[in-house]
Design a protein around this motif. Structure first.
Motif, PDB file in Angstrom:
ATOM      1  N   MET A   1       6.926   7.820  -0.225  1.00 35.62           N
ATOM      2  CA  MET A   1       8.018   7.733   0.743  1.00 35.62           C
ATOM      3  C   MET A   1       8.031   6.401   1.486  1.00 35.62           C
ATOM      4  SD  MET A   1       7.653  11.577   2.280  1.00 35.62           S
ATOM      5  CE  MET A   1       9.259  11.606   3.073  1.00 35.62           C
ATOM      6  N   VAL A   2       6.923   5.658   1.391  1.00 36.92           N
ATOM      7  CA  VAL A   2       6.820   4.390   2.095  1.00 36.92           C
ATOM      8  C   VAL A   2       5.820   3.494   1.377  1.00 36.92           C
ATOM      9  CG1 VAL A   2       5.035   5.223   3.702  1.00 36.92           C
ATOM     10  CG2 VAL A   2       6.515   3.324   4.382  1.00 36.92           C
TER      11      VAL A   2
ATOM     12  N   ALA B   1       0.861  -1.187   0.000  1.00 33.02           N
ATOM     13  CA  ALA B   1       0.000   0.000   0.000  1.00 33.02           C
ATOM     14  C   ALA B   1       0.892   1.231   0.000  1.00 33.02           C
ATOM     15  CB  ALA B   1      -0.900  -0.010   1.228  1.00 33.02           C
ATOM     16  N   VAL B   2       0.494   2.197  -0.802  1.00 33.82           N
ATOM     17  CA  VAL B   2       1.169   3.491  -0.832  1.00 33.82           C
ATOM     18  C   VAL B   2       0.115   4.570  -0.594  1.00 33.82           C
ATOM     19  CG1 VAL B   2       3.068   2.775  -2.336  1.00 33.82           C
ATOM     20  CG2 VAL B   2       0.946   3.607  -3.357  1.00 33.82           C
ATOM     21  N   SER B   3       0.563   5.773  -0.338  1.00 35.46           N
ATOM     22  CA  SER B   3      -0.343   6.879  -0.046  1.00 35.46           C
ATOM     23  C   SER B   3      -0.839   7.495  -1.355  1.00 35.46           C
ATOM     24  CB  SER B   3       0.393   7.921   0.807  1.00 35.46           C
ATOM     25  OG  SER B   3      -0.474   8.975   1.150  1.00 35.46           O
ATOM     26  N   MET B   4      -2.056   7.064  -1.776  1.00 33.52           N
ATOM     27  CA  MET B   4      -2.616   7.578  -3.031  1.00 33.52           C
ATOM     28  C   MET B   4      -4.119   7.757  -2.900  1.00 33.52           C
ATOM     29  SD  MET B   4      -3.004   4.348  -5.687  1.00 33.52           S
ATOM     30  CE  MET B   4      -1.312   3.879  -5.785  1.00 33.52           C
ATOM     31  N   ASP B   5      -4.679   8.592  -3.790  1.00 33.14           N
ATOM     32  CA  ASP B   5      -6.128   8.750  -3.831  1.00 33.14           C
ATOM     33  C   ASP B   5      -6.714   7.713  -4.784  1.00 33.14           C
ATOM     34  OD1 ASP B   5      -5.763   9.707  -6.471  1.00 33.14           O
ATOM     35  OD2 ASP B   5      -6.003  11.807  -5.888  1.00 33.14           O
ATOM     36  N   ASP B   6      -8.022   7.755  -4.988  1.00 30.09           N
ATOM     37  CA  ASP B   6      -8.679   6.739  -5.805  1.00 30.09           C
ATOM     38  C   ASP B   6      -8.325   6.814  -7.290  1.00 30.09           C
ATOM     39  OD1 ASP B   6      -9.849   5.559  -3.627  1.00 30.09           O
ATOM     40  OD2 ASP B   6     -11.724   6.674  -3.804  1.00 30.09           O
ATOM     41  N   GLN B   7      -7.691   7.896  -7.719  1.00 25.29           N
ATOM     42  CA  GLN B   7      -7.238   7.998  -9.107  1.00 25.29           C
ATOM     43  C   GLN B   7      -5.769   7.610  -9.260  1.00 25.29           C
ATOM     44  OE1 GLN B   7      -9.182  10.634  -7.619  1.00 25.29           O
ATOM     45  NE2 GLN B   7     -10.855   9.411  -8.470  1.00 25.29           N
ATOM     46  N   GLY B   8      -5.130   7.268  -8.164  1.00 28.71           N
ATOM     47  CA  GLY B   8      -3.729   6.844  -8.216  1.00 28.71           C
ATOM     48  C   GLY B   8      -2.741   7.978  -8.032  1.00 28.71           C
ATOM     49  N   ASN B   9      -3.217   9.157  -7.644  1.00 30.56           N
ATOM     50  CA  ASN B   9      -2.333  10.304  -7.423  1.00 30.56           C
ATOM     51  C   ASN B   9      -1.749  10.257  -6.019  1.00 30.56           C
ATOM     52  OD1 ASN B   9      -2.999  11.542  -9.985  1.00 30.56           O
ATOM     53  ND2 ASN B   9      -4.985  11.985  -9.060  1.00 30.56           N
TER      54      ASN B   9
ATOM     55  N   ASN C   1      -1.952   6.757   5.874  1.00 25.98           N
ATOM     56  CA  ASN C   1      -2.782   6.473   4.699  1.00 25.98           C
ATOM     57  C   ASN C   1      -2.622   5.023   4.242  1.00 25.98           C
ATOM     58  OD1 ASN C   1      -3.471   9.173   4.840  1.00 25.98           O
ATOM     59  ND2 ASN C   1      -2.238   9.796   3.084  1.00 25.98           N
ATOM     60  N   CYS C   2      -1.390   4.523   4.291  1.00 24.83           N
ATOM     61  CA  CYS C   2      -1.148   3.119   3.932  1.00 24.83           C
ATOM     62  C   CYS C   2      -1.918   2.195   4.863  1.00 24.83           C
ATOM     63  CB  CYS C   2       0.344   2.792   4.013  1.00 24.83           C
ATOM     64  SG  CYS C   2       1.375   3.577   2.765  1.00 24.83           S
ATOM     65  N   TYR C   3      -1.799   2.426   6.164  1.00 21.23           N
ATOM     66  CA  TYR C   3      -2.481   1.560   7.132  1.00 21.23           C
ATOM     67  C   TYR C   3      -4.003   1.675   7.009  1.00 21.23           C
ATOM     68  CZ  TYR C   3       1.903   0.275   9.356  1.00 21.23           C
ATOM     69  OH  TYR C   3       3.157  -0.247   9.607  1.00 21.23           O
ATOM     70  N   ALA C   4      -4.512   2.851   6.651  1.00 24.17           N
ATOM     71  CA  ALA C   4      -5.958   3.001   6.455  1.00 24.17           C
ATOM     72  C   ALA C   4      -6.428   2.124   5.291  1.00 24.17           C
ATOM     73  CB  ALA C   4      -6.311   4.471   6.208  1.00 24.17           C
TER      74      ALA C   4
ATOM     75  N   ALA D   1      -0.326  13.276   0.615  1.00 29.03           N
ATOM     76  CA  ALA D   1       0.572  13.552   1.744  1.00 29.03           C
ATOM     77  C   ALA D   1       2.031  13.641   1.285  1.00 29.03           C
ATOM     78  CB  ALA D   1       0.404  12.516   2.843  1.00 29.03           C
ATOM     79  N   VAL D   2       2.252  14.296   0.178  1.00 35.67           N
ATOM     80  CA  VAL D   2       3.601  14.445  -0.377  1.00 35.67           C
ATOM     81  C   VAL D   2       4.504  15.116   0.656  1.00 35.67           C
ATOM     82  CG1 VAL D   2       4.955  15.512  -2.245  1.00 35.67           C
ATOM     83  CG2 VAL D   2       2.693  14.527  -2.726  1.00 35.67           C
ATOM     84  N   ASP D   3       5.701  14.570   0.827  1.00 34.04           N
ATOM     85  CA  ASP D   3       6.728  15.059   1.762  1.00 34.04           C
ATOM     86  C   ASP D   3       6.361  14.872   3.233  1.00 34.04           C
ATOM     87  OD1 ASP D   3       8.448  15.848  -0.314  1.00 34.04           O
ATOM     88  OD2 ASP D   3       7.461  17.816  -0.472  1.00 34.04           O
ATOM     89  N   ASP D   4       5.390  14.012   3.557  1.00 33.52           N
ATOM     90  CA  ASP D   4       4.996  13.756   4.946  1.00 33.52           C
ATOM     91  C   ASP D   4       4.920  12.243   5.159  1.00 33.52           C
ATOM     92  OD1 ASP D   4       3.846  13.526   7.458  1.00 33.52           O
ATOM     93  OD2 ASP D   4       2.255  15.003   7.066  1.00 33.52           O
ATOM     94  N   ILE D   5       6.054  11.644   5.529  1.00 38.21           N
ATOM     95  CA  ILE D   5       6.116  10.185   5.642  1.00 38.21           C
ATOM     96  C   ILE D   5       5.164   9.640   6.705  1.00 38.21           C
ATOM     97  CG2 ILE D   5       8.041  10.081   7.257  1.00 38.21           C
ATOM     98  CD1 ILE D   5       9.059   7.611   5.602  1.00 38.21           C
ATOM     99  N   GLU D   6       4.991  10.369   7.813  1.00 39.96           N
ATOM    100  CA  GLU D   6       4.093   9.867   8.859  1.00 39.96           C
ATOM    101  C   GLU D   6       2.646   9.804   8.345  1.00 39.96           C
ATOM    102  OE1 GLU D   6       3.255  10.273  13.623  1.00 39.96           O
ATOM    103  OE2 GLU D   6       4.263  11.924  12.600  1.00 39.96           O
TER     104      GLU D   6
END
Length: 172
Positions: free
Chosen positions: A161-162, A76-84, A97-100, A87-92
């Motif tokens: 970033m993760v 899982a990566v931090s993305m919206d439903d369109q794949g964008n 978002n990944c865990y959600a 949370a750019v530049d905010d690893i926490e």
């Protein structure tokens, strides 16, 4: 002679019964094996799940596959439903978002993070991940899964970033 005939008849009857029981026992074992085989085949049929079908189709992957009691969930990566990226530049926040997203998939299969047995984390910035990793105690309240953290050159998009992938085992 009469005693001998009675004994031979009794032995013949006992032998016939013995063979009959053996035959029934073998047939029962065979039927049991066939039923076990059917159950094994049925329980190992993969069940696929897509969290973002269009994005997954575009990149060529399924977000999760359940086989038997094992659930394998793609990174899982931090993305919206369109794949964008989000949370750019905010690893926490990217971790959150990944865990959600991972939690949504676990819930689909009736699981929680308590069912996670493997967690692998990938990042191009390991020192920053280590600095922010305490957040994981909010996810894994009872125990941590096995896993590996890997420093990589880059992830799919430079804004990521993760990336977190997990495996869960659904108890019966």
């Amino acid at each position: 002679m009469k005693k001998l005939t009675i004994r031979l008849t009794a032995l013949t009857v006992l032998f016939t019964l013995f063979l009959g029981f053996q035959s029934c026992e073998q047939q029962e074992k065979q039927e049991t094996k066939e039923v076990e085989k059917e159950v094994l085949v049925e329980s190992h049929k993969p069940e696929y799940f897509s969290l973002r079908p269009e994005v997954e189709k575009a990149y060529g992957y399924s977000h999760a596959v359940k086989i038997g009691n094992s659930i394998k969930i793609s990174g899982a990566v931090s993305m919206d439903d369109q794949g964008n990226p989000t949370a750019v530049d905010d690893i926490e926040q990217q971790m959150k978002n990944c865990y959600a997203d991972l939690e949504k998939i676990l819930k689909h299969y009736g699981c929680t993070f308590d069912d996670v047995v493997v967690e692998n984390i990938f990042t191009p910035n390991m020192p920053l991940l280590l600095e922010k990793s305490a957040y994981r105690t909010e996810i894994y309240k009872n125990h941590f899964p096995t896993g590996t953290w890997v420093g990589v050159k880059e992830l799919a998009l430079p804004e990521f970033m993760v990336e977190i992938e997990i495996e869960a085992h659904k108890s019966e």
